[in-house]
Design an enzyme around this catalytic site. Sequence first.
Site, PDB file in Angstrom:
ATOM      1  N   THR A  75       0.828  -1.224   0.002  1.00 45.13           N
ATOM      2  CA  THR A  75      -0.161  -0.149   0.017  1.00 45.13           C
ATOM      3  C   THR A  75       0.816   1.282  -0.038  1.00 45.13           C
ATOM      4  OG1 THR A  75      -1.860  -1.325   1.117  1.00 45.13           O
ATOM      5  CG2 THR A  75      -1.876   1.453   1.306  1.00 45.13           C
ATOM      6  N   HIS A 204       4.327  -9.693   2.967  1.00 41.06           N
ATOM      7  CA  HIS A 204       3.467 -10.871   3.705  1.00 41.06           C
ATOM      8  C   HIS A 204       2.689 -11.526   2.397  1.00 41.06           C
ATOM      9  CE1 HIS A 204      -0.636  -8.809   3.547  1.00 41.06           C
ATOM     10  NE2 HIS A 204       0.153  -7.811   3.237  1.00 41.06           N
ATOM     11  N   CYS A 330     -16.706  -5.844   1.928  1.00 37.59           N
ATOM     12  CA  CYS A 330     -17.599  -4.923   3.013  1.00 37.59           C
ATOM     13  C   CYS A 330     -17.152  -3.591   2.752  1.00 37.59           C
ATOM     14  CB  CYS A 330     -16.920  -5.529   4.395  1.00 37.59           C
ATOM     15  SG  CYS A 330     -18.049  -6.011   5.404  1.00 37.59           S
TER      16      CYS A 330
HETATM   17  C1  LIG Z   1      -2.108  -7.006  -0.696  1.00 39.37           C
HETATM   18  C2  LIG Z   1      -2.202  -6.310  -1.735  1.00 39.37           C
HETATM   19  C3  LIG Z   1      -1.815  -4.760  -1.577  1.00 39.37           C
HETATM   20  C4  LIG Z   1      -1.597  -4.491  -0.331  1.00 39.37           C
HETATM   21  O1  LIG Z   1      -0.382  -4.744   0.413  1.00 39.37           O
HETATM   22  P1  LIG Z   1      -0.037  -4.286   1.926  1.00 39.37           P
HETATM   23  O2  LIG Z   1       1.652  -4.822   1.981  1.00 39.37           O
HETATM   24  O3  LIG Z   1      -0.862  -5.252   2.704  1.00 39.37           O
HETATM   25  O4  LIG Z   1       0.057  -2.873   1.932  1.00 39.37           O
HETATM   26  C5  LIG Z   1      -1.630  -4.234  -2.802  1.00 39.37           C
HETATM   27  N1  LIG Z   1      -1.801  -4.882  -3.872  1.00 39.37           N
HETATM   28  C6  LIG Z   1      -2.190  -5.645  -4.192  1.00 39.37           C
HETATM   29  C7  LIG Z   1      -2.401  -6.306  -5.525  1.00 39.37           C
HETATM   30  C8  LIG Z   1      -2.325  -6.585  -3.066  1.00 39.37           C
HETATM   31  O5  LIG Z   1      -2.668  -8.109  -3.335  1.00 39.37           O
END
Ligand SMILES: *Cc1c(COP(=O)(O)O)cnc(C)c1O
Length: 402
Positions: A75, A204, A330
């Site tokens: 993000t 993650h 949601c």
């Molecule tokens: C999970 C995800 C994010 C957000 O990643 P975070 O590390 O949780 O902030 C952004 N883009 C895509 C395509 C994702 O799958």
Amino acid sequence: MKNTRIYLDNNATTPCDPRVIEAMLPYFYEKPGNAASRNHPFGWEAEEAVDQARQQIARLLQADSKEIVFTSGATEADNLALKGIFELYRRKGQHIISVTTEHKAVLDTCKHLEKLGASITLLEVSTDGLIDLGQLEAAIRPDTILVSVMWANNETGVIQPMAAIGEICARHGIFFFSDATQAVGKIPCHPRENGIHLMAFSAHKMYGPKGVGALYVSNQNPRVKLAAQMDGGGHERGMRSGTLNVPGIVGFGKAAALAGEEMQEEAKRLGRLRDHFESVVRAQLEEVYINGSTRHRMPHVTNLSFRHVEGETLMMTFNQTMAVSSGSACTSASLDPSHVLVALGLSDDMAHAALRISLGRFTTAEDVERAIEAIAKGVRQLRAESPVWEMFKDGIDLESIG
Ligand SMILES: *Cc1c(COP(=O)(O)O)cnc(C)c1O
């Protein structure tokens, strides 16, 4: 995972690989240094560990370690890429092109930039979830500065034609940014080879820890500059200030090294399990539809709509023992159909009838068998109780009546 519950929501987050945890542990207590402390061995030790992780990640991307900027996740990397480019290059042009099926971290950042004066074009996708390259080229204007297209979609697993998009951007002298969070560590993701100048990803989603990610920023041909979005000590070559998350970054590096060694085998194994899952579910149940391209798709993901079954309700039949995702998002008060599935042309009903099943490194063949059983049982039960399904079976199509 030694767990009687089955986890098939690996696109939401992956478990942290025990080998990653082991690599991280010393950096919490025994090796507590701040990587920016230049004047004692604790700092040097931390800096060395960060350097090694940077190299491990760069190797996975076939990039230079100087091209990796650590962030708190994808993000933040999405925000840094879009805002950082817009702020620095807006005098050159204020037009950005992206796609309706992007992650909210990209779409909402684009909305924010629109308030600051940016002009945003969102490309639509066809029923298979892919953008049209002709439409992309037609959308490019003299004031276009950036094209933002995700590598693989988080809901459907659909993979966009990166190299072809990169070629178009290069021809027009436009920056190409990709949110590759769902692709890095699962399939080969080499930004330079694909004409990508900026690329966001997250630990993650690839068996590393939560709260650490990175932005790849091309360092030569061209050298991309960004306006920092976090002011402070000037860490990460001035692009992202803040004390580095040393244990997290060490884990991220280890996760990248493991992915490099294991992704090929893992993708094959998960592809076989996913294909088996799809074929058995579709043999056992009527009116099951795969959402998105089956040709250009991540091997571990399937997104299925079960006609006249509410995905959220279906999930509740096995929620205590198995985790998947639904095609509903949601929002504050209600359940909205997924913007991705709606963009593929699904009706609200068919979007609400969707489940996303995402397999992962720790998914076993037995997990998949149990998932098939639970889903088939849930669908049969809900359809047996459903007057709408009964009418549908009698040849009365409510959707065509409206
Ligand atoms: C999970 C995800 C994010 C957000 O990643 P975070 O590390 O949780 O902030 C952004 N883009 C895509 C395509 C994702 O799958």
